[in-house]
Enzyme design. Structure first.
Site, PDB file in Angstrom:
ATOM      1  N   GLU A 193      34.203  44.372  41.303  1.00 28.66           N
ATOM      2  CA  GLU A 193      35.681  45.099  41.521  1.00 28.66           C
ATOM      3  C   GLU A 193      35.881  45.969  40.242  1.00 28.66           C
ATOM      4  O   GLU A 193      35.298  45.784  39.083  1.00 28.66           O
ATOM      5  CB  GLU A 193      36.629  44.154  41.303  1.00 28.66           C
ATOM      6  CG  GLU A 193      36.760  43.223  42.625  1.00 28.66           C
ATOM      7  CD  GLU A 193      37.357  41.845  42.570  1.00 28.66           C
ATOM      8  OE1 GLU A 193      37.362  41.228  43.388  1.00 28.66           O
ATOM      9  OE2 GLU A 193      38.317  41.851  41.254  1.00 28.66           O
TER      10      GLU A 193
ATOM     11  N   CYS B 120      39.412  49.080  34.076  1.00 24.94           N
ATOM     12  CA  CYS B 120      38.972  47.489  33.890  1.00 24.94           C
ATOM     13  C   CYS B 120      37.774  47.435  34.701  1.00 24.94           C
ATOM     14  O   CYS B 120      37.711  47.350  35.847  1.00 24.94           O
ATOM     15  CB  CYS B 120      40.198  46.515  34.506  1.00 24.94           C
ATOM     16  SG  CYS B 120      39.725  44.931  34.166  1.00 24.94           S
TER      17      CYS B 120
ATOM     18  N   CYS C 175      29.724  35.757  37.958  1.00 24.94           N
ATOM     19  CA  CYS C 175      29.716  34.994  36.477  1.00 24.94           C
ATOM     20  C   CYS C 175      29.159  33.508  36.488  1.00 24.94           C
ATOM     21  O   CYS C 175      29.308  32.861  37.378  1.00 24.94           O
ATOM     22  CB  CYS C 175      30.940  35.134  35.827  1.00 24.94           C
ATOM     23  SG  CYS C 175      31.150  34.624  34.077  1.00 24.94           S
TER      24      CYS C 175
ATOM     25  N   CYS D  31      34.502  29.272  34.660  1.00 29.97           N
ATOM     26  CA  CYS D  31      35.630  28.830  34.175  1.00 29.97           C
ATOM     27  C   CYS D  31      36.369  28.443  35.759  1.00 29.97           C
ATOM     28  O   CYS D  31      36.351  29.379  36.519  1.00 29.97           O
ATOM     29  CB  CYS D  31      36.204  29.852  33.757  1.00 29.97           C
ATOM     30  SG  CYS D  31      35.228  30.506  32.058  1.00 29.97           S
TER      31      CYS D  31
ATOM     32  N   CYS E 114      38.978  30.764  37.498  1.00 28.10           N
ATOM     33  CA  CYS E 114      38.603  32.197  37.649  1.00 28.10           C
ATOM     34  C   CYS E 114      38.023  32.317  38.723  1.00 28.10           C
ATOM     35  O   CYS E 114      37.052  31.756  39.372  1.00 28.10           O
ATOM     36  CB  CYS E 114      37.857  32.674  36.407  1.00 28.10           C
ATOM     37  SG  CYS E 114      36.909  34.160  36.543  1.00 28.10           S
TER      38      CYS E 114
ATOM     39  N   CYS F  91      40.959  38.702  38.150  1.00 28.48           N
ATOM     40  CA  CYS F  91      39.496  38.963  38.052  1.00 28.48           C
ATOM     41  C   CYS F  91      38.679  38.391  39.188  1.00 28.48           C
ATOM     42  O   CYS F  91      38.785  37.136  39.669  1.00 28.48           O
ATOM     43  CB  CYS F  91      38.937  38.549  36.966  1.00 28.48           C
ATOM     44  SG  CYS F  91      37.474  37.945  36.510  1.00 28.48           S
TER      45      CYS F  91
HETATM   46  N1  SAH Z   1      34.363  36.951  31.131  1.00 22.62           N
HETATM   47  C1  SAH Z   1      35.137  37.630  30.049  1.00 22.62           C
HETATM   48  C2  SAH Z   1      35.711  38.835  30.925  1.00 22.62           C
HETATM   49  C3  SAH Z   1      36.218  38.928  32.218  1.00 22.62           C
HETATM   50  S1  SAH Z   1      37.546  37.804  32.528  1.00 22.62           S
HETATM   51  C4  SAH Z   1      36.328  36.535  29.649  1.00 22.62           C
HETATM   52  O1  SAH Z   1      36.167  35.554  30.135  1.00 22.62           O
HETATM   53  O2  SAH Z   1      36.709  37.192  28.610  1.00 22.62           O
HETATM   54  C5  SAH Z   1      38.833  38.715  31.797  1.00 22.62           C
HETATM   55  C6  SAH Z   1      40.202  37.777  31.253  1.00 22.62           C
HETATM   56  O3  SAH Z   1      40.679  37.396  32.556  1.00 22.62           O
HETATM   57  C7  SAH Z   1      39.642  36.667  30.607  1.00 22.62           C
HETATM   58  O4  SAH Z   1      40.493  36.142  29.632  1.00 22.62           O
HETATM   59  C8  SAH Z   1      39.868  35.486  31.786  1.00 22.62           C
HETATM   60  O5  SAH Z   1      39.949  34.298  31.111  1.00 22.62           O
HETATM   61  C9  SAH Z   1      40.971  35.930  32.416  1.00 22.62           C
HETATM   62  N2  SAH Z   1      41.201  35.389  33.937  1.00 22.62           N
HETATM   63  C10 SAH Z   1      40.074  34.926  34.649  1.00 22.62           C
HETATM   64  N3  SAH Z   1      40.823  34.356  35.784  1.00 22.62           N
HETATM   65  C11 SAH Z   1      41.923  34.519  35.634  1.00 22.62           C
HETATM   66  C12 SAH Z   1      43.436  34.018  36.160  1.00 22.62           C
HETATM   67  N4  SAH Z   1      43.081  33.526  37.676  1.00 22.62           N
HETATM   68  N5  SAH Z   1      44.396  34.366  35.840  1.00 22.62           N
HETATM   69  C13 SAH Z   1      44.778  34.869  34.586  1.00 22.62           C
HETATM   70  N6  SAH Z   1      43.561  35.124  33.965  1.00 22.62           N
HETATM   71  C14 SAH Z   1      42.518  35.180  34.368  1.00 22.62           C
HETATM   72 FE1  SF4 Z   2      33.210  34.419  33.509  1.00 18.78          FE
HETATM   73 FE2  SF4 Z   2      35.731  34.330  34.874  1.00 18.78          FE
HETATM   74 FE3  SF4 Z   2      35.086  32.711  32.754  1.00 18.78          FE
HETATM   75 FE4  SF4 Z   2      35.237  35.431  32.497  1.00 18.78          FE
HETATM   76  S1  SF4 Z   2      36.858  33.938  32.842  1.00 18.78           S
HETATM   77  S2  SF4 Z   2      33.627  34.001  31.525  1.00 18.78           S
HETATM   78  S3  SF4 Z   2      34.641  36.187  34.299  1.00 18.78           S
HETATM   79  S4  SF4 Z   2      34.308  32.653  34.743  1.00 18.78           S
END
Ligand code: SAH
Ligand code: SF4
Length: 351
Positions: free
Chosen positions: A98, A111, A118, A122, A125, A342
Site C-alpha cells: 500500500e 506514505c 512485516c 505487533c 497492526c 497501515c
Molecule cells: N514498522 C514501522 C513503520 C510502519 S507502521 C513502525 O512500526 O514504526 C507506522 C505507524 O503506524 C507505527 O507507529 C505503527 O505503530 C502505527 N500503526 C500500526 N497499526 C496501527 C493502527 N491500527 N492504528 C494506529 N496506528 C497504527
Molecule cells: Fe510492523 Fe506494524 Fe509493528 Fe510497524 S506496527 S513494526 S508495520 S507490525
C-alpha cells in the site's frame, strides 16, 4: 503491463553510477546516463517511449534491457474528504503493498511501504497480522514515490514529504530503505531534501545505533506505544529483544549525536495504554529529551479487539505530558473511512 512483464532489472534499482556503467558498456557517452536520469527523476517520465530526446534505437534497447514499472495499481480509495488517497499496488511477484498520498494544507505527503507484510508481529497492526512476505528492493520503494509524484505533477502539485510508515519495518530492510532515500535525494535527479523524509521504526536498537553513526539528516520516529516493559512486551513483541532499558538510551544517543529532535509515536488504545499510569511513566522515561510525541487513536483492525481511545482520554494523556513540558500532538485519524491505517487495505482485499 508490458513493462511489468519485460525482462531485466528494474531501472529504479540502479544508482546513477550503475546506470553510467550500463550505458558505457553499450558504448554510450557518460552524458547519456545523466540524460536518462534527468528524464526519470526530473521530468518524471515513466517509459523509454516518452524519452523523445533519445534515439529510437536507444529507446528500444532501454525498453528491452530494463523494466520501467514494477507496480500495478489494483485498487484505489479516496477518503470522504478527498484528502487521503490510498493505492493498493501489486508487485511482479504477486505480493501487494500500500502507498498513501495525504493532502493536508500545503503538505503533500507520500506514505510508502518498505516490505510486503512485516515480521515484527505487533498485534494491533494489520500489516503485523499478515507476517513478513518479502523485503522490497530499493527500486520498488523509489517507484512508489515516483508514482505519486507523477500523479501530483498532473495537477501541477508536488510532494513535500515522504514518510516510511506504510507496510513493513524500514530498519528490518535497512539497506534498501536508505538506498531508496539516497536515490531520491540526489540533487541531479529527484532532489528531495533529506530532512523531508521520515523513517518510522518499531525500535530495532542496533539499527538505530547504525543510523546515528551514519549521521543521516533524515527524521527519525520511534513507535513506542508503551512506557513499561510489561505492557510493551505485549504490544510490540520486539521489545522482548530490545527492551526500554536499551531503546531509550539509543534514542537519547541519537538526539545527542545528531542534535536532531526525535518523534515518538503512540497509538492510543482504549483501556490499554491510554491511562495516567502510562502517561506518567512516559513523561519520566523521556524527560529532558529533545522530542515530540504523536498520539494517534488506534485504528481498529479485524485481528485485534482493541479500540481507539476517546477524545477525552487522549486529551487527558496529552495534558500529563504537557504539564511536564513534553511537546505532544493528538493526530486526527486521516482516512479512517478508507482503512488508511497501515496494512488494512491489503488485508481487506485478500479476504
Ligand atoms: N514498522 C514501522 C513503520 C510502519 S507502521 C513502525 O512500526 O514504526 C507506522 C505507524 O503506524 C507505527 O507507529 C505503527 O505503530 C502505527 N500503526 C500500526 N497499526 C496501527 C493502527 N491500527 N492504528 C494506529 N496506528 C497504527
Ligand atoms: Fe510492523 Fe506494524 Fe509493528 Fe510497524 S506496527 S513494526 S508495520 S507490525
Amino acid at each position: 503491463m508490458r513493462d511489468a512483464l519485460s525482462e531485466g532489472p528494474l531501472i529504479y534499482d540502479l544508482s546513477m553510477e550503475d546506470l553510467t556503467t550500463a550505458l558505457a558498456a553499450w558504448g554510450e557517452p557518460a552524458y547519456r546516463a545523466r540524460q536518462i536520469w534527468h528524464s526519470l527523476y526530473r521530468q518524471l517520465r515513466s517509459s523509454p517511449e516518452e524519452m523523445s530526446d533519445l534515439s529510437i534505437a536507444l529507446r528500444g534497447r532501454l525498453a528491452q534491457s530494463f523494466r520501467f514499472s514494477s507496480l500495478t495499481a489494483l485498487d484505489s480509495l479516496r477518503s470522504k474528504d478527498g484528502e487521503t488517497e490510498k493505492l493498493l499496488l501489486g508487485l511482479a511477484s504477486g505480493h501487494q503493498i500500500e502507498t498513501v498520498l495525504m493532502r493536508y494544507e500545503r503538505r503533500r505527503t507520500a506514505c510508502i511501504s518498505t516490505q510486503a507484510g512485516c515480521a515484527m508481529g505487533c498485534p494491533f497492526c494489520a500489516t503485523g497480522q499478515m507476517g513478513l512476505q518479502r523485503n522490497l528492493s530499493s527500486g520498488e520503494i523509489v517507484e512508489q514515490v515516483l508514482l505519486l509524484a507523477r500523479r501530483l505533477s498532473q495537477e501541477e502539485e508536488h510532494l513535500t514529504n515522504v514518510v516510511l510508515m506504510g507496510m513493513g519495518e524500514p530498519f528490518h530492510n535497512y539497506e534498501a530503505s536508505l538506498q531508496a532515500i539516497a536515490r531520491l535525494n540526489d540533487p541531479q535527479g529527484f532532489g528531495f531534501g533529506a530532512r523531508r523524509f521520515t523513517i518510522s521504526t518499531v525500535g530495532l536498537v542496533p539499527m538505530i545505533e547504525r543510523f546515528t553513526r551514519e549521521r543521516h539528516q533524515v527524521n527519525l520516529a520511534v513507535s513506542l506505544h508503551a512506557a513499561t516493559d510489561e505492557l510493551r512486551d505485549r504490544l510490540v513483541p520486539i521489545n522482548r529483544r530490545y527492551p526500554l532499558s536499551r531503546l531509550i538510551p539509543a534514542c537519547r544517543t541519537y538526539v545527542e549525536h545528531t542534535r536532531r529532535r526525535i518523534t515518538f509515536e503512540w497509538a492510543l488504545i482504549q483501556g490499554v495504554n491510554d491511562g495516567a499510569d502510562q502517561s506518567q511513566a512516559l513523561a519520566k522515561l523521556i524527560a529532558g529529551m529533545n522530542c515530540h510525541v504523536n498520539l494517534i487513536p488506534l485504528n481498529p483492525t479485524r485481528g485485534y479487539e482493541g479500540q481507539g481511545a476517546t477524545r477525552a482520554r487522549a486529551e487527558a494523556f496529552r495534558d500529563v505530558l504537557k504539564r511536564r513540558g513534553i511537546p505532544c500532538t493528538i493526530r486526527v485519524r486521516r482516512g479512517v473511512d478508507i482503512q488508511a491505517g497501515c496494512g488494512q487495505l491489503a488485508t481487506e482485499h485478500s479476504r
